[in-house]
Design an enzyme around this catalytic site. Structure first.
Site, PDB file in Angstrom:
ATOM      1  N   ARG A 189       3.883  17.002  56.024  1.00 55.86           N
ATOM      2  CA  ARG A 189       4.169  15.971  55.026  1.00 55.86           C
ATOM      3  C   ARG A 189       5.493  15.303  55.378  1.00 55.86           C
ATOM      4  O   ARG A 189       6.367  15.903  56.011  1.00 55.86           O
ATOM      5  CB  ARG A 189       4.260  16.596  53.629  1.00 55.86           C
ATOM      6  CG  ARG A 189       3.005  17.340  53.186  1.00 55.86           C
ATOM      7  CD  ARG A 189       3.223  18.022  51.845  1.00 55.86           C
ATOM      8  NE  ARG A 189       2.042  18.721  51.373  1.00 55.86           N
ATOM      9  CZ  ARG A 189       1.783  20.012  51.612  1.00 55.86           C
ATOM     10  NH1 ARG A 189       2.657  20.733  52.314  1.00 55.86           N
ATOM     11  NH2 ARG A 189       0.695  20.571  51.145  1.00 55.86           N
TER      12      ARG A 189
ATOM     13  N   LYS B 158       5.250  22.794  49.821  1.00 52.25           N
ATOM     14  CA  LYS B 158       5.161  22.794  48.371  1.00 52.25           C
ATOM     15  C   LYS B 158       5.342  24.209  47.837  1.00 52.25           C
ATOM     16  O   LYS B 158       4.888  25.175  48.437  1.00 52.25           O
ATOM     17  CB  LYS B 158       3.810  22.235  47.925  1.00 52.25           C
ATOM     18  CG  LYS B 158       3.661  20.738  48.159  1.00 52.25           C
ATOM     19  CD  LYS B 158       2.361  20.210  47.578  1.00 52.25           C
ATOM     20  CE  LYS B 158       2.257  18.706  47.686  1.00 52.25           C
ATOM     21  NZ  LYS B 158       0.997  18.183  47.109  1.00 52.25           N
TER      22      LYS B 158
ATOM     23  N   HIS C 269       1.374   9.967  55.583  1.00 50.93           N
ATOM     24  CA  HIS C 269       0.292  10.842  55.121  1.00 50.93           C
ATOM     25  C   HIS C 269      -1.017  10.484  55.811  1.00 50.93           C
ATOM     26  O   HIS C 269      -1.884  11.343  55.989  1.00 50.93           O
ATOM     27  CB  HIS C 269       0.142  10.746  53.601  1.00 50.93           C
ATOM     28  CG  HIS C 269      -0.216  12.048  52.957  1.00 50.93           C
ATOM     29  ND1 HIS C 269       0.645  13.127  52.916  1.00 50.93           N
ATOM     30  CD2 HIS C 269      -1.354  12.465  52.343  1.00 50.93           C
ATOM     31  CE1 HIS C 269       0.061  14.135  52.302  1.00 50.93           C
ATOM     32  NE2 HIS C 269      -1.149  13.766  51.947  1.00 50.93           N
TER      33      HIS C 269
ATOM     34  N   ARG D 111      -1.090  12.416  58.881  1.00 44.05           N
ATOM     35  CA  ARG D 111      -1.445  13.804  58.558  1.00 44.05           C
ATOM     36  C   ARG D 111      -2.966  13.933  58.407  1.00 44.05           C
ATOM     37  O   ARG D 111      -3.580  14.848  58.971  1.00 44.05           O
ATOM     38  CB  ARG D 111      -0.736  14.199  57.259  1.00 44.05           C
ATOM     39  CG  ARG D 111      -1.089  15.573  56.679  1.00 44.05           C
ATOM     40  CD  ARG D 111      -0.192  15.813  55.457  1.00 44.05           C
ATOM     41  NE  ARG D 111      -0.644  16.867  54.581  1.00 44.05           N
ATOM     42  CZ  ARG D 111      -0.325  18.158  54.718  1.00 44.05           C
ATOM     43  NH1 ARG D 111       0.403  18.546  55.734  1.00 44.05           N
ATOM     44  NH2 ARG D 111      -0.750  19.047  53.834  1.00 44.05           N
TER      45      ARG D 111
ATOM     46  N   HIS E 242      -2.120  23.988  52.855  1.00 43.87           N
ATOM     47  CA  HIS E 242      -2.883  23.880  51.614  1.00 43.87           C
ATOM     48  C   HIS E 242      -3.008  25.249  50.959  1.00 43.87           C
ATOM     49  O   HIS E 242      -3.324  26.236  51.632  1.00 43.87           O
ATOM     50  CB  HIS E 242      -4.281  23.325  51.894  1.00 43.87           C
ATOM     51  CG  HIS E 242      -4.290  21.857  52.195  1.00 43.87           C
ATOM     52  ND1 HIS E 242      -5.354  21.223  52.827  1.00 43.87           N
ATOM     53  CD2 HIS E 242      -3.370  20.885  51.956  1.00 43.87           C
ATOM     54  CE1 HIS E 242      -5.083  19.942  52.947  1.00 43.87           C
ATOM     55  NE2 HIS E 242      -3.891  19.709  52.435  1.00 43.87           N
TER      56      HIS E 242
ATOM     57  N   TYR F  72     -11.737  16.964  54.677  1.00 41.47           N
ATOM     58  CA  TYR F  72     -11.815  16.491  56.059  1.00 41.47           C
ATOM     59  C   TYR F  72     -13.200  16.690  56.652  1.00 41.47           C
ATOM     60  O   TYR F  72     -13.577  15.976  57.582  1.00 41.47           O
ATOM     61  CB  TYR F  72     -10.742  17.182  56.905  1.00 41.47           C
ATOM     62  CG  TYR F  72      -9.353  16.881  56.398  1.00 41.47           C
ATOM     63  CD1 TYR F  72      -8.849  15.582  56.456  1.00 41.47           C
ATOM     64  CD2 TYR F  72      -8.572  17.863  55.809  1.00 41.47           C
ATOM     65  CE1 TYR F  72      -7.595  15.282  55.950  1.00 41.47           C
ATOM     66  CE2 TYR F  72      -7.313  17.574  55.306  1.00 41.47           C
ATOM     67  CZ  TYR F  72      -6.834  16.280  55.379  1.00 41.47           C
ATOM     68  OH  TYR F  72      -5.590  15.980  54.865  1.00 41.47           O
TER      69      TYR F  72
END
Length: 356
Positions: A208, A232, A302, A305, A328, A337
């Site tokens: 990110r 995150k 992004h 990414r 994730h 994806y």
């Protein structure tokens, strides 16, 4: 604090609660804003408002509100107002998460009897697939910046006069016809070398933009070609990068001292004022280098990414490995994806198969 307080006191107490739980700055800021927005809506209800100071909105007044009196219908009224204003489903979903968190805080810390937001239904996100580049388009985007690395030899042999840069980070990259001029200007050459390294690292690692801008030099394991990023939820993970990114990174580290200053610290990527480069500047340079190809979609960091993850899946990478690479927390975030790859397969089939 009681359940009957001024809006300012309520929001301030909730903000302190978020900081104490090590919630990310971005999330805390968004949640506080969302809760303030709800209280601003709710304070106009005679049932909830106990009195006000200057009659302005809840965000700026001393209005008093009894949050224990908030009911599900009050929250639904707010959501209807958001919908009428055209709020995106993703925005509504975040706001619902914010008020759930706020009233859970109220139950735990302010003695609320229940969480009225617990019964709110989160809207399903739109099933729009992310925009991704084709592999050649990604290569072309990076090549636009990689061409600037030819100036590195000139940069190493040039001596900086030590004066502080006076321009800003916005629009500080040199591209196209001005490349030759950059070779004669050590600062411009250093910026172009930095841009090439940023684009290489974004695509190579699929991190990110906030993770990239947060990198320090000490986060690089040169021997293993790995970086340690803080994702995150303050979760660390190690991410590999390949030979082109390693070379671009080495070129940048050799030129970094030309932009470095008292504010640099150990930050890996710097702006022209010497401080850590910001996410906005990174987004601008990605858009800038990609603007020359009219057939290529205009994407930001992004988008790189998304593109990297899709290309890896197309070339046989395991979905679980891609999940780990991207950081994730759940597989559901990564599974999008597979839909992108299937869509690309269907498009190719329709174009190429004689009986499609």
């Amino acid at each position: 604090m009681s359940t009957s307080s001024t809006v300012t006191e309520v929001v301030s107490g909730y903000a302190d609660h978020l900081w104490s739980r090590d919630v990310s700055e971005h999330t805390a800021r968004a949640y506080v804003s969302d809760v303030s927005d709800f209280l601003d809506h709710a304070v106009h209800s005679t049932k909830l408002r106990l009195g006000s100071g200057d009659g302005q909105s809840a965000k700026s007044s001393g209005a008093r509100i009894d949050i224990a009196a908030v009911e599900l219908d009050d929250l639904r009224s707010w959501l209807i107002a958001l919908d009428d204003a055209g709020a995106a489903k993703s925005t509504v979903a975040r706001k619902i998460a914010a008020v759930r968190s706020f009233f859970a805080y109220g139950v735990s810390n302010l003695g609320l009897p229940n969480n009225p937001a617990a019964r709110l239904r989160t809207p399903k996100k739109d099933s729009r697939l992310p925009t991704v580049l084709k592999p050649q388009q990604a290569a072309d985007l990076i090549s636009a910046a990689e061409r600037s690395r030819g100036a590195q030899r000139d940069t190493r042999s040039s001596q900086s006069d030590g004066s502080a840069p006076t321009d800003t980070d916005t629009g500080d990259s040199t591209t196209g016809d001005s490349a030759q001029q950059g070779k004669n200007d050590p600062l411009d050459a250093a910026k172009r070398i930095r841009d090439a390294a940023i684009l290489e690292m974004l695509y190579a690692t699929a991190v990110r933009v906030s993770e990239l801008t947060g990198l320090d030099r000490s986060d690089i394991d040169h021997r293993a070609s790995m970086i340690t990023v803080l994702g995150k939820g303050n979760k660390e993970r190690r991410v590999p990068f390949g030979t082109p990114a390693r070379q671009a990174l080495e070129d940048w580290l050799a030129a970094r001292e030309l932009l470095a200053g008292p504010r640099s610290g150990d930050a890996l990527f710097l702006g022209v004022r010497g401080g850590r480069i910001g996410a906005r500047q990174v987004r601008e340079l990605v858009h800038r280098y990609g603007s020359d190809d009219p057939s290529s979609p205009d994407i930001g960091p992004h988008g790189l990414r998304h593109s990297a993850a899709t290309h890896m899946l197309d070339r046989g990478a395991d979905l679980r490995q891609i999940q780990e690479l991207l950081g994730h927390s759940t597989m559901s975030s990564t599974q999008i994806y597979t839909q992108v790859s299937m869509q690309r397969l269907q498009d190719t089939y329709r174009r190429a198969h004689p009986r499609a």
